[in-house]
Design an enzyme around this catalytic site. Structure first.
Site, PDB file in Angstrom:
ATOM      1  N   GLY A 176       0.816  -1.221   0.000  1.00 40.97           N
ATOM      2  CA  GLY A 176       0.000   0.000   0.000  1.00 40.97           C
ATOM      3  C   GLY A 176       0.844   1.262   0.000  1.00 40.97           C
ATOM      4  N   LEU A 224       1.481   3.665   2.335  1.00 36.79           N
ATOM      5  CA  LEU A 224       2.423   3.747   3.454  1.00 36.79           C
ATOM      6  C   LEU A 224       3.367   2.559   3.464  1.00 36.79           C
ATOM      7  CD1 LEU A 224       3.470   4.851   6.159  1.00 36.79           C
ATOM      8  CD2 LEU A 224       1.552   3.663   7.274  1.00 36.79           C
ATOM      9  N   THR A 284      -9.226   1.093   3.117  1.00 41.35           N
ATOM     10  CA  THR A 284      -9.112   2.552   3.286  1.00 41.35           C
ATOM     11  C   THR A 284     -10.064   3.341   2.389  1.00 41.35           C
ATOM     12  OG1 THR A 284      -7.309   2.593   1.668  1.00 41.35           O
ATOM     13  CG2 THR A 284      -6.690   2.436   3.988  1.00 41.35           C
ATOM     14  N   THR A 323      -6.375   6.290  12.471  1.00 41.44           N
ATOM     15  CA  THR A 323      -6.838   7.392  11.629  1.00 41.44           C
ATOM     16  C   THR A 323      -7.467   8.542  12.425  1.00 41.44           C
ATOM     17  OG1 THR A 323      -8.416   7.990   9.889  1.00 41.44           O
ATOM     18  CG2 THR A 323      -9.033   6.151  11.264  1.00 41.44           C
ATOM     19  N   TYR A 333     -15.972   3.814   8.108  1.00 43.09           N
ATOM     20  CA  TYR A 333     -14.503   3.684   8.109  1.00 43.09           C
ATOM     21  C   TYR A 333     -13.959   4.037   9.495  1.00 43.09           C
ATOM     22  CZ  TYR A 333      -9.584   4.914   7.209  1.00 43.09           C
ATOM     23  OH  TYR A 333      -8.214   5.014   7.272  1.00 43.09           O
ATOM     24  N   LYS A 354     -12.190   1.424  12.097  1.00 38.83           N
ATOM     25  CA  LYS A 354     -10.793   1.630  12.514  1.00 38.83           C
ATOM     26  C   LYS A 354     -10.704   1.763  14.040  1.00 38.83           C
ATOM     27  CE  LYS A 354      -7.446   2.409  10.470  1.00 38.83           C
ATOM     28  NZ  LYS A 354      -6.305   1.505  10.155  1.00 38.83           N
TER      29      LYS A 354
HETATM   30  N1  LIG Z   1      -4.608   7.199   3.254  1.00 38.28           N
HETATM   31  C1  LIG Z   1      -4.933   8.049   4.217  1.00 38.28           C
HETATM   32  O1  LIG Z   1      -5.217   9.238   3.979  1.00 38.28           O
HETATM   33  C2  LIG Z   1      -4.957   7.597   5.651  1.00 38.28           C
HETATM   34  C3  LIG Z   1      -5.373   8.493   6.642  1.00 38.28           C
HETATM   35  C4  LIG Z   1      -5.404   8.087   7.971  1.00 38.28           C
HETATM   36  C5  LIG Z   1      -5.002   6.791   8.299  1.00 38.28           C
HETATM   37  N2  LIG Z   1      -4.626   5.939   7.331  1.00 38.28           N
HETATM   38  C6  LIG Z   1      -4.233   4.581   7.724  1.00 38.28           C
HETATM   39  O2  LIG Z   1      -2.896   4.378   7.307  1.00 38.28           O
HETATM   40  C7  LIG Z   1      -2.693   2.981   7.023  1.00 38.28           C
HETATM   41  C8  LIG Z   1      -2.063   2.841   5.646  1.00 38.28           C
HETATM   42  O3  LIG Z   1      -2.971   3.379   4.690  1.00 38.28           O
HETATM   43  P1  LIG Z   1      -2.544   3.604   3.174  1.00 38.28           P
HETATM   44  O4  LIG Z   1      -2.806   5.013   2.847  1.00 38.28           O
HETATM   45  O5  LIG Z   1      -1.196   3.012   2.919  1.00 38.28           O
HETATM   46  O6  LIG Z   1      -3.683   2.730   2.472  1.00 38.28           O
HETATM   47  P2  LIG Z   1      -3.617   1.796   1.183  1.00 38.28           P
HETATM   48  O7  LIG Z   1      -2.716   2.363   0.158  1.00 38.28           O
HETATM   49  O8  LIG Z   1      -5.035   1.514   0.838  1.00 38.28           O
HETATM   50  O9  LIG Z   1      -2.937   0.476   1.748  1.00 38.28           O
HETATM   51  C9  LIG Z   1      -3.634  -0.449   2.552  1.00 38.28           C
HETATM   52  C10 LIG Z   1      -3.157  -1.817   2.169  1.00 38.28           C
HETATM   53  O10 LIG Z   1      -3.917  -2.780   2.930  1.00 38.28           O
HETATM   54  C11 LIG Z   1      -4.150  -3.878   2.081  1.00 38.28           C
HETATM   55  N3  LIG Z   1      -5.286  -4.682   2.492  1.00 38.28           N
HETATM   56  C12 LIG Z   1      -6.613  -4.409   2.355  1.00 38.28           C
HETATM   57  N4  LIG Z   1      -7.323  -5.470   2.780  1.00 38.28           N
HETATM   58  C13 LIG Z   1      -6.448  -6.408   3.195  1.00 38.28           C
HETATM   59  C14 LIG Z   1      -6.575  -7.723   3.711  1.00 38.28           C
HETATM   60  N5  LIG Z   1      -7.782  -8.291   3.922  1.00 38.28           N
HETATM   61  N6  LIG Z   1      -5.447  -8.406   4.003  1.00 38.28           N
HETATM   62  C15 LIG Z   1      -4.243  -7.862   3.804  1.00 38.28           C
HETATM   63  N7  LIG Z   1      -4.044  -6.616   3.307  1.00 38.28           N
HETATM   64  C16 LIG Z   1      -5.141  -5.908   3.002  1.00 38.28           C
HETATM   65  C17 LIG Z   1      -4.411  -3.254   0.713  1.00 38.28           C
HETATM   66  O11 LIG Z   1      -4.186  -4.215  -0.277  1.00 38.28           O
HETATM   67  P3  LIG Z   1      -5.027  -4.156  -1.664  1.00 38.28           P
HETATM   68  O12 LIG Z   1      -5.010  -2.728  -2.110  1.00 38.28           O
HETATM   69  O13 LIG Z   1      -4.277  -5.076  -2.530  1.00 38.28           O
HETATM   70  O14 LIG Z   1      -6.391  -4.620  -1.299  1.00 38.28           O
HETATM   71  C18 LIG Z   1      -3.388  -2.146   0.681  1.00 38.28           C
HETATM   72  O15 LIG Z   1      -2.169  -2.569   0.128  1.00 38.28           O
HETATM   73  C19 LIG Z   1      -4.065   2.331   7.182  1.00 38.28           C
HETATM   74  O16 LIG Z   1      -4.162   1.798   8.475  1.00 38.28           O
HETATM   75  C20 LIG Z   1      -5.037   3.493   7.056  1.00 38.28           C
HETATM   76  O17 LIG Z   1      -6.256   3.233   7.739  1.00 38.28           O
HETATM   77  C21 LIG Z   1      -4.580   6.305   6.009  1.00 38.28           C
END
Ligand SMILES: NC(=O)c1ccc[n+]([C@@H]2O[C@H](COP(=O)([O-])OP(=O)(O)OC[C@H]3O[C@@H](n4cnc5c(N)ncnc54)[C@H](OP(=O)(O)O)[C@@H]3O)[C@@H](O)[C@H]2O)c1
Length: 305
Positions: free
Chosen positions: A19, A21, A78, A117, A141, A145
């Site tokens: 993903g 991050l 996400t 989050t 969401y 979380k």
């Molecule tokens: N993006 C933001 O603005 C934001 C803000 C606040 C907090 N966060 C938190 O930061 C963290 C990282 O987010 P990010 O932005 O890197 O999100 P991201 O790009 O969507 O990455 C999340 C990863 O989790 C994987 N995933 C989803 N379902 C899964 C499952 N059942 N088993 C294993 N892996 C799974 C996804 O894989 P696939 O894509 O292949 O399904 C994706 O690679 C998360 O905890 C998110 O809640 C993000």
């Protein structure tokens, strides 16, 4: 000749390694010399082992096989509007998935650091939110979380949750990329000026998470780039850093935007986070403006190529 005894870096397992991050985490950990195993839902860059976090047996097998000292849990569902449409899946991945990871980490004797989050807060007053402020999510969401972070901390009180916000950077979909894509295709855009938060460059967040490994704090921390801004202000800063005229971005309100483009999930109006605990531990992230000025020119070269 006797080898000099360099201290061994703890072995780290990352979930969500493919993903936004996760990719930064994998390179940051490898650069710092940590033995690291990346797990992801699908095969791909940065993913060493496929691991579906919703399958408790698979989670237990992979974690006990890798035997990490530290688990950084960055996997999540996400898609904020997708969560609203499919609450069962949101709770399965973000709630039960986090619980599965925490249990497996505890059983393996590892310390877990889960990523949380700003969407656990309602955003209708009280920002900037500190770590001890009461969460009250207004979206599926956010509530899924919150269930995940509570499960992690209930599994072992020595575990930690680092809440972050408005993450951007890398190959996937994120707000600065959307801004540049829309400006390129349409030549202008309107962006809401009444939604405020803490933009966070994924590379800075990854470095801060890695910096916490030595200290192994417990409980909740907030980790965002410094400062806060509206979506409109961020979009203008992105345009400017890309060498475009910031006036191509015009302000609108959430009400006007939603009248034209309805979205199922509510967003907090102001979910700015105060990074009090991380600062007390000596971990601070630069102001968001510096991160935008540093990262966006590289993004612009990619988007306009
Ligand atoms: N993006 C933001 O603005 C934001 C803000 C606040 C907090 N966060 C938190 O930061 C963290 C990282 O987010 P990010 O932005 O890197 O999100 P991201 O790009 O969507 O990455 C999340 C990863 O989790 C994987 N995933 C989803 N379902 C899964 C499952 N059942 N088993 C294993 N892996 C799974 C996804 O894989 P696939 O894509 O292949 O399904 C994706 O690679 C998360 O905890 C998110 O809640 C993000």
């Amino acid at each position: 000749m006797a080898q000099s005894a360099l201290p061994r870096r703890p072995a780290v397992l990352v979930t969500g390694a493919g993903g936004q991050l996760g990719r930064y985490l994998m390179s940051c950990l490898a650069d710092a010399g940590y033995p690291v195993t990346g797990t992801g839902a699908h095969e791909g860059d940065s993913v060493d082992r496929v691991l579906d976090i919703t399958d408790p047996e698979q989670v237990s097998n992979v974690v006990s096989n890798v035997r990490p000292d530290v688990v950084i849990h960055a996997a999540a569902y996400t898609d904020v509007d997708g969560c609203e449409r499919d609450p069962a899946h949101a709770n399965l991945v973000n709630g039960d998935g986090a619980a599965n990871i925490a249990r497996a980490a505890r059983d393996a004797g590892a310390w877990a650091l889960a990523v949380g989050t700003d969407f656990v807060f309602p955003g209708d007053g009280g920002a900037p939110y500190g770590e001890d402020d009461a969460p009250a999510p207004i979206s599926v969401y956010g509530s899924s979380k919150l269930a995940g972070e509570r499960a992690v901390l209930a599994t072992d009180p020595s575990f930690a949750v680092a809440r972050t916000a408005w993450v951007f950077g890398g190959a996937g979909k994120h707000f600065p990329r959307t801004v540049l894509n829309v400006l390129k295709s349409r030549g202008g855009m309107e962006v809401v000026d009444d939604e405020t938060g803490s933009p966070t460059f994924a590379g800075d967040l990854a470095a801060a998470l890695v910096a916490l490994i030595d200290q192994r704090p417990s409980g909740i921390l907030h980790l965002t780039n410094g400062g806060h801004v509206s979506r409109f202000g961020l979009a203008r800063a992105v345009a400017e850093a890309a060498g475009l005229d910031p006036a191509l971005v015009q302000p609108t309100t959430t009400a006007d935007f939603l009248a034209r483009y309805p979205l199922p999930a509510k967003r907090p109006a102001n979910s700015t986070l105060a990074n009090n605990r991380a600062a007390a531990l000596g971990v601070t992230l630069r102001p968001w403006q510096d991160a935008v000025r540093d990262y966006v020119p590289r993004l612009a070269a990619e988007v306009t190529a």
